[in-house]
Design a protein around this motif. Sequence first.
Motif, PDB file in Angstrom:
ATOM      1  N   GLY A 138      39.940  25.529  49.335  1.00 40.82           N
ATOM      2  CA  GLY A 138      40.340  24.290  49.716  1.00 40.82           C
ATOM      3  C   GLY A 138      40.092  23.152  48.480  1.00 40.82           C
ATOM      4  N   THR A 139      40.812  24.112  47.195  1.00 41.00           N
ATOM      5  CA  THR A 139      39.984  23.376  45.633  1.00 41.00           C
ATOM      6  C   THR A 139      42.128  22.979  45.570  1.00 41.00           C
ATOM      7  N   THR A 140      42.578  21.675  45.444  1.00 40.33           N
ATOM      8  CA  THR A 140      43.523  21.106  45.190  1.00 40.33           C
ATOM      9  C   THR A 140      43.092  20.674  43.295  1.00 40.33           C
ATOM     10  N   LEU A 141      44.149  21.426  42.108  1.00 39.43           N
ATOM     11  CA  LEU A 141      45.112  20.634  41.162  1.00 39.43           C
ATOM     12  C   LEU A 141      45.748  19.400  40.746  1.00 39.43           C
ATOM     13  N   VAL A 142      44.921  18.664  40.519  1.00 40.78           N
ATOM     14  CA  VAL A 142      45.651  17.252  40.750  1.00 40.78           C
ATOM     15  C   VAL A 142      46.783  17.242  39.926  1.00 40.78           C
ATOM     16  N   GLY A 143      45.832  17.185  38.211  1.00 40.42           N
ATOM     17  CA  GLY A 143      46.806  17.729  37.105  1.00 40.42           C
ATOM     18  C   GLY A 143      45.599  17.897  36.014  1.00 40.42           C
ATOM     19  N   PHE A 144      46.902  17.308  34.713  1.00 44.18           N
ATOM     20  CA  PHE A 144      46.170  18.253  33.979  1.00 44.18           C
ATOM     21  C   PHE A 144      46.743  17.436  32.508  1.00 44.18           C
ATOM     22  N   THR A 145      46.135  17.841  31.673  1.00 39.61           N
ATOM     23  CA  THR A 145      46.345  17.671  30.206  1.00 39.61           C
ATOM     24  C   THR A 145      46.144  18.455  28.535  1.00 39.61           C
ATOM     25  N   GLN A 146      47.183  18.459  28.233  1.00 41.65           N
ATOM     26  CA  GLN A 146      47.074  20.103  27.248  1.00 41.65           C
ATOM     27  C   GLN A 146      46.908  19.348  26.017  1.00 41.65           C
ATOM     28  N   THR A 147      46.271  20.323  25.212  1.00 45.36           N
ATOM     29  CA  THR A 147      45.760  20.395  23.468  1.00 45.36           C
ATOM     30  C   THR A 147      46.420  20.946  23.387  1.00 45.36           C
ATOM     31  N   GLY A 148      46.557  21.228  21.813  1.00 48.65           N
ATOM     32  CA  GLY A 148      46.397  22.727  20.782  1.00 48.65           C
ATOM     33  C   GLY A 148      45.113  23.710  21.352  1.00 48.65           C
ATOM     34  N   ASP A 149      44.735  23.704  21.581  1.00 47.81           N
ATOM     35  CA  ASP A 149      43.457  24.350  22.107  1.00 47.81           C
ATOM     36  C   ASP A 149      42.938  24.506  23.214  1.00 47.81           C
ATOM     37  N   GLY A 150      43.951  24.913  24.265  1.00 45.67           N
ATOM     38  CA  GLY A 150      43.675  24.474  25.936  1.00 45.67           C
ATOM     39  C   GLY A 150      43.888  23.856  26.368  1.00 45.67           C
ATOM     40  N   VAL A 151      43.559  24.092  27.680  1.00 44.08           N
ATOM     41  CA  VAL A 151      44.392  22.377  29.328  1.00 44.08           C
ATOM     42  C   VAL A 151      42.851  21.970  30.485  1.00 44.08           C
ATOM     43  N   THR A 152      42.804  20.868  29.746  1.00 41.02           N
ATOM     44  CA  THR A 152      41.765  20.096  30.858  1.00 41.02           C
ATOM     45  C   THR A 152      42.408  19.826  32.133  1.00 41.02           C
ATOM     46  N   ALA A 153      42.029  20.468  33.202  1.00 42.71           N
ATOM     47  CA  ALA A 153      42.905  20.369  35.011  1.00 42.71           C
ATOM     48  C   ALA A 153      41.417  19.581  35.682  1.00 42.71           C
ATOM     49  N   GLU A 154      42.442  18.664  36.239  1.00 50.05           N
ATOM     50  CA  GLU A 154      41.174  17.725  37.229  1.00 50.05           C
ATOM     51  C   GLU A 154      41.826  18.360  38.651  1.00 50.05           C
ATOM     52  N   VAL A 155      40.783  18.567  39.305  1.00 50.90           N
ATOM     53  CA  VAL A 155      40.857  19.995  40.122  1.00 50.90           C
ATOM     54  C   VAL A 155      39.445  19.548  41.597  1.00 50.90           C
ATOM     55  N   VAL A 156      40.724  18.815  42.450  1.00 52.32           N
ATOM     56  CA  VAL A 156      39.290  18.692  43.456  1.00 52.32           C
ATOM     57  C   VAL A 156      38.933  19.175  45.072  1.00 52.32           C
ATOM     58  N   THR A 157      37.725  18.993  45.448  1.00 53.20           N
ATOM     59  CA  THR A 157      37.011  20.612  45.946  1.00 53.20           C
ATOM     60  C   THR A 157      36.550  18.833  46.982  1.00 53.20           C
ATOM     61  N   ASP A 158      36.175  19.157  48.328  1.00 54.98           N
ATOM     62  CA  ASP A 158      35.926  18.535  49.068  1.00 54.98           C
ATOM     63  C   ASP A 158      36.068  16.994  49.427  1.00 54.98           C
TER      64      ASP A 158
END
Length: 506
Positions: A138-158
């Motif tokens: 029940g946890t959906t990935l909405v989107g993400f952004t990248q940098t050289g060091d990693g990923v920042t993801a937005e997820v939605v739960t309930d």
Amino acid sequence: MSEPRNAGAGATTVLVVGAGPTGLTLAVELARSGVPFRLIDAEPGPRPGSRGKGVQPRTLEIFEDLGIAGRVLANGRQAMPMNSTAPDGRVTRGGAIPESLANRPDIPYAASLITPQWRVEEALRLRLEELGGFVEFGTTLVGFTQTGDGVTAEVVTDGTATTVAARWLVGADGGHSVVRKQTGVAFDGETREDVRMVLADLPVSGLGRDAWETWRHPAGILSLCPLPSTGLFQYAATLAPGAKARLGLADLQATLEDRTGRTDIRLREPEWTSVWRANIRLAEHYRTGNAFLAGDAAHIHSPAGGQGMNTGIQDAHNLAWKFAAVVNDGAPLALLDSYEAERRPVAAHVLALSNTRLARTIETNAVPIDRDASTIQLDVGYRGSALARDDRDERATLRAGDRAPDATGLATVDGVHRLFDLIGRGQFTLLDFGSTTTLPRTAARVLHVVAQPAAEGEIADPAGHLAAAYGPSGRTLVLIRPDGYIGLISDAGNFRAVTDYLAAFG
């Protein structure tokens, strides 16, 4: 391990999107290696349906390494007989193990296993829980952004959005992958609306469960495959081009009677139904910065040959040990580039094989019922990879990049074992066939092949199965990767090559 650390917002090392067989395999490997991760899935819970019901021998070897082979085998059937009935009533029988694959000490599993896909996922989830991990349904990935060091993801739960910071993101989220779409990676191929099939899991009376039955009819193919560990069959019927898919029980029964000419076989209300379309595609890249694709997010196959789920599981097996080597052992980040280099050609080959078998099925109106080495994935390998190094003659049967063959009857101070009992488990293993000196300290488990084992780490090969499989000279060194492929072979006994390899990739 997958933290209750993985129970909420915050940072992790690997964010895995999609808890099908591919994502679960990756999570189990990461949990076993102690690499922090989160595994999310948009579905509210486990998905029903038999779907990809064929587990190939190479995948069974992976499951043995993960500790779930016994569980999966207990809920399936190997070498299921297959009967194909022609319009004139003649029956062709198949499904037997080819003689070339039977009773070989280098191949522990010579036939594919029929089991519902949900059983495979169940076994992987149970193993994940044993290792302290879990799936965040029940946890959906909405989107993400990248940098050289990693990923920042937005997820939605309930309905609540949170942010997850991860070093790497893996899209194992299927053919409609959000990860792939957001990276903009091309997904080349075709969707053939003229090639469709109705699928259903349902009870059947009037038909034995001893074989997978297929009927060929001018209107199309119909098959009923008993699903082991359940009281159900998988029903599959091709659809004529332009025909409407009708999934009601009465429609399924009518199609069955029309194509089999039998009224004694009675279907019951289906527990799961679906319509499959020939959607055959391959991602242009498997990696974009810190985002990776695996399984159906990277490649979608025809079901002919039973390759798609298995290829995804093997993607995960390849990628997971490389994450662990970078995180735990300080291997260079460039190691992760070898994932696409090794796995994308495999998917391209499998797609070509699936397309050939699909075209043959369409042309002949017959499902292939004979098993052969091309479909069981034991010949998958990585010769020519940057991770394959050897000084062996190029004409040798076994070379670096190949699957490491098994060998039975190996004597140790702890009893008799197969080679597969002694390798893997997330570690490199070095087979030393002839050293009389102390090997340099390595990060690998070392197995010395001797005439009579007297200490831990020594193995004897009284039946000669190990020698037959590896063809050693007096000084041969064989370095086996954590995923069961040969990284290095040195018939010259080059210890320096081994230590250099482990420094670079271990």
